[in-house]
Design an enzyme around this catalytic site. Sequence first.
Site, PDB file in Angstrom:
ATOM      1  N   HIS C  94       0.853  -1.187   0.000  1.00 31.35           N
ATOM      2  CA  HIS C  94       0.000   0.000   0.000  1.00 31.35           C
ATOM      3  C   HIS C  94       0.889   1.237   0.000  1.00 31.35           C
ATOM      4  O   HIS C  94       1.822   1.330   0.781  1.00 31.35           O
ATOM      5  CB  HIS C  94      -0.905   0.029   1.239  1.00 31.35           C
ATOM      6  CG  HIS C  94      -1.648   1.314   1.398  1.00 31.35           C
ATOM      7  ND1 HIS C  94      -2.433   1.849   0.396  1.00 31.35           N
ATOM      8  CD2 HIS C  94      -1.726   2.198   2.432  1.00 31.35           C
ATOM      9  CE1 HIS C  94      -2.963   2.991   0.812  1.00 31.35           C
ATOM     10  NE2 HIS C  94      -2.538   3.240   2.032  1.00 31.35           N
ATOM     11  N   ASP C 119       1.543  -4.820 -20.504  1.00 26.85           N
ATOM     12  CA  ASP C 119       2.572  -5.816 -20.188  1.00 26.85           C
ATOM     13  C   ASP C 119       2.369  -6.437 -18.799  1.00 26.85           C
ATOM     14  O   ASP C 119       2.845  -7.541 -18.534  1.00 26.85           O
ATOM     15  CB  ASP C 119       3.972  -5.173 -20.225  1.00 26.85           C
ATOM     16  CG  ASP C 119       4.555  -5.127 -21.636  1.00 26.85           C
ATOM     17  OD1 ASP C 119       4.160  -5.959 -22.472  1.00 26.85           O
ATOM     18  OD2 ASP C 119       5.412  -4.260 -21.893  1.00 26.85           O
ATOM     19  N   HIS C 168      -8.033   8.038  -1.601  1.00 26.32           N
ATOM     20  CA  HIS C 168      -7.065   7.491  -0.672  1.00 26.32           C
ATOM     21  C   HIS C 168      -5.723   7.209  -1.370  1.00 26.32           C
ATOM     22  O   HIS C 168      -4.897   8.100  -1.488  1.00 26.32           O
ATOM     23  CB  HIS C 168      -7.674   6.237  -0.030  1.00 26.32           C
ATOM     24  CG  HIS C 168      -6.832   5.627   1.040  1.00 26.32           C
ATOM     25  ND1 HIS C 168      -7.206   4.518   1.746  1.00 26.32           N
ATOM     26  CD2 HIS C 168      -5.610   5.958   1.515  1.00 26.32           C
ATOM     27  CE1 HIS C 168      -6.266   4.211   2.620  1.00 26.32           C
ATOM     28  NE2 HIS C 168      -5.292   5.071   2.493  1.00 26.32           N
ATOM     29  N   TYR C 226       8.447 -13.811 -23.185  1.00 27.72           N
ATOM     30  CA  TYR C 226       9.291 -12.707 -22.762  1.00 27.72           C
ATOM     31  C   TYR C 226      10.231 -13.184 -21.650  1.00 27.72           C
ATOM     32  O   TYR C 226       9.843 -13.980 -20.812  1.00 27.72           O
ATOM     33  CB  TYR C 226       8.422 -11.569 -22.251  1.00 27.72           C
ATOM     34  CG  TYR C 226       9.185 -10.343 -21.782  1.00 27.72           C
ATOM     35  CD1 TYR C 226       9.454  -9.279 -22.632  1.00 27.72           C
ATOM     36  CD2 TYR C 226       9.641 -10.263 -20.465  1.00 27.72           C
ATOM     37  CE1 TYR C 226      10.145  -8.169 -22.196  1.00 27.72           C
ATOM     38  CE2 TYR C 226      10.337  -9.151 -20.023  1.00 27.72           C
ATOM     39  CZ  TYR C 226      10.589  -8.103 -20.892  1.00 27.72           C
ATOM     40  OH  TYR C 226      11.272  -6.992 -20.466  1.00 27.72           O
TER      41      TYR C 226
END
Lengths: 228, 228, 228, 228
Positions: C94, C119, C168, C226
């Site tokens: 967070h 991606d 927030h 990838y």
Amino acid sequence: MLEKLKQKVYEANMLLPKHGLVTFTWGNVSERDTETGYFVIKPSGVDYDKLQPADMVVMDLAGNKIEGSMNPSSDTATHVELYKAFPEIMGIVHTHSSWATSWAQAGRSIPCYGTTHADYIYGEIPCVRCLTKEEIDTAYEKNTGLVIADYFKDKDVTAVPAVLCKNHGVFTWGTSAENAVHNAVVAEEVAKMAARCEMINPQVQPAPQELQDKHYFRKHGKDAYYGQ
Amino acid sequence: MLEKLKQKVYEANMLLPKHGLVTFTWGNVSERDTETGYFVIKPSGVDYDKLQPADMVVMDLAGNKIEGSMNPSSDTATHVELYKAFPEIMGIVHTHSSWATSWAQAGRSIPCYGTTHADYIYGEIPCVRCLTKEEIDTAYEKNTGLVIADYFKDKDVTAVPAVLCKNHGVFTWGTSAENAVHNAVVAEEVAKMAARCEMINPQVQPAPQELQDKHYFRKHGKDAYYGQ
Amino acid sequence: MLEKLKQKVYEANMLLPKHGLVTFTWGNVSERDTETGYFVIKPSGVDYDKLQPADMVVMDLAGNKIEGSMNPSSDTATHVELYKAFPEIMGIVHTHSSWATSWAQAGRSIPCYGTTHADYIYGEIPCVRCLTKEEIDTAYEKNTGLVIADYFKDKDVTAVPAVLCKNHGVFTWGTSAENAVHNAVVAEEVAKMAARCEMINPQVQPAPQELQDKHYFRKHGKDAYYGQ
Amino acid sequence: MLEKLKQKVYEANMLLPKHGLVTFTWGNVSERDTETGYFVIKPSGVDYDKLQPADMVVMDLAGNKIEGSMNPSSDTATHVELYKAFPEIMGIVHTHSSWATSWAQAGRSIPCYGTTHADYIYGEIPCVRCLTKEEIDTAYEKNTGLVIADYFKDKDVTAVPAVLCKNHGVFTWGTSAENAVHNAVVAEEVAKMAARCEMINPQVQPAPQELQDKHYFRKHGKDAYYGQ
């Protein structure tokens, strides 16, 4: 093989984080070898702080890996097409640098608003079209190169060493890997100033053609007088 | 000759990358010598991390190189005209710093929106006109200086130590090379805050004249009381 | 207990200031232990430059502190709800990172404008609703987690590893604490480019679905190619 | 005298460049001594990299210099008025930090758009009026303090520890010099995110009051539960 070129390409790749052009592994640099016709490129998905010169991958223009223990950059097929189409291109850079990519996402070419741009790039930095669904689904990276090559086919690719790929990022090129990185820095700086310039004056027009000519040709061509 | 001044001008040039005002070689600083009337300026197109004090070039006000193994900055002719027109100018800076150049590209003078601006610059930072095609084609750098000099001919050049050249960049000046760099930092910061200020309030008006007067004159002139 | 995991969570927390995602203590990272089902989280309100691995707090999924001399992050109850609702989430971050939080404050989901976004994240980064007064007044942090969990209840939480909480900040998750931090960097970069992209072209549309599919699936799932 | 406090005030001043809040000498920090009632403040116009603890100036609340070899900050009279009007203010910061000053120049209070703001500041950061010509011409710095004091005279100055002075910059305060610097960092970050938030959504509204209450009171007052 090509150990010196691997070192050069490694160093050019390391310039990308130095100039703030990449986050994580979002960029790659290659350079072509004049003698063999091969090119050397960054491996795919390797962190910049773990990258070593020996990790560089040697490729041929048919897309075959000639040497290297790792997979080449996933954008290798785009580099192949650009090297094939334009013999004057010796180094290539691809990044998602923030301002240039914002223009690419916006789907707009970057107008030449000033001499910083004109010093390096003759006219706008074009934003080429998105690939079709078929082009994406068949050979995405190769077709990305073909779309760029098609745009420049009747133009001087050395006078406009940068292109935006719509909804994607920026490719730049030059006379070497290092020179291509130089142009990537220019493209990012020019993209930033053009966006801010339009914010300051939404009615802004491109710089007068005679001013663009003056700055471009004082640094390029037979009458150049900038530098040593 | 002028080894001390070369050192000073070298140091002032090195302040440009330190303050984030230049990319690559896009900037130059000079200072005038009171005794000889010569000025010392950065060489053209030399990387900042390779620059040495001994590389600085000594010029006279006729534009002749007096000493130096390298070519002077390609903007030297602009410095010459400013030194000739304004005896009170002792140091000059030219950059393509990002925010100031964005205003120059936008073709707008920077209004005085607050005391940060008024502490150093009395009134707006003017954006002078683009050169005509003829002015560009004949003696571009010299004419750039003449256009600036013409704008300031009946004004106090020490009270407005910065000017934007349309579609180009910013010139600042001062009582020394270092002081001119100081003003280049101020111009960039003021340009940034003015652009953001207009974004936050598109109807914003310049700061009241009495506030501009207060801040300018508490730092300048006979009644100044700021500092030691 | 869980000393290795404490070290990992400590290091992941220290990546937040390194990547410029936090000011002061405005962020926290946790990781779940597969064996015990506990998770390890940063203590509340401790400066990053004073943080030690031993300060990390061990919690269970009922919100009980299992080990630790300090209070866990004040957002711990949100982490609990996300771990309970989504067994595939192994690490959570967070932050109030600047661009992502600006979108959260604006109350808008971030459209997928390009391949940088595609991606890593399949489709937009959603902005979930504000909590009601009752949800805020009763168990604010827990209810924050429940609102996020409710939004994702019939979606693939691994394909969209980021969410904005209105007014927030941003939560991201992943296969580990470090991977969740990686996604937090992506979310911030994508938020920045999306805002600039809209500034450059107010009529911009999301990237074509086939391009989003291509980029997402060349890095994720059974056909990914990838990296190494 | 007050050597310990000088050290503290010196360190708090040095936090301004560390947090990117000042260019050159454009900022000052002071702290009040509980015992003597004096306060210690930065000298006027001294570079941060030359500043020493011993340079700090001791002042009384009548504006007399009690100790110090240098002139106090030119904004000292503003600090005096704030200390006189609000006994709960123990430290004061003044800066021209870029985003907060852009709002001040725009003449707008900063709405509370999210919890980053609400965690520290209860309600908007007000922008107080410009001084009249008479107020400017008679005792500018003192009257700046009086205008701020007048705005807060019937408000809780600890709940809103920041104010914008129109066309000028920002003042913040707190329980110490360091705490006031903390609030200066918050004000700058909040100013940045609020401007970007309005760019992303021009119709954005302030955060719901119940959310502002929740975040402010979980960190302040008798029911606070954030931190250790």
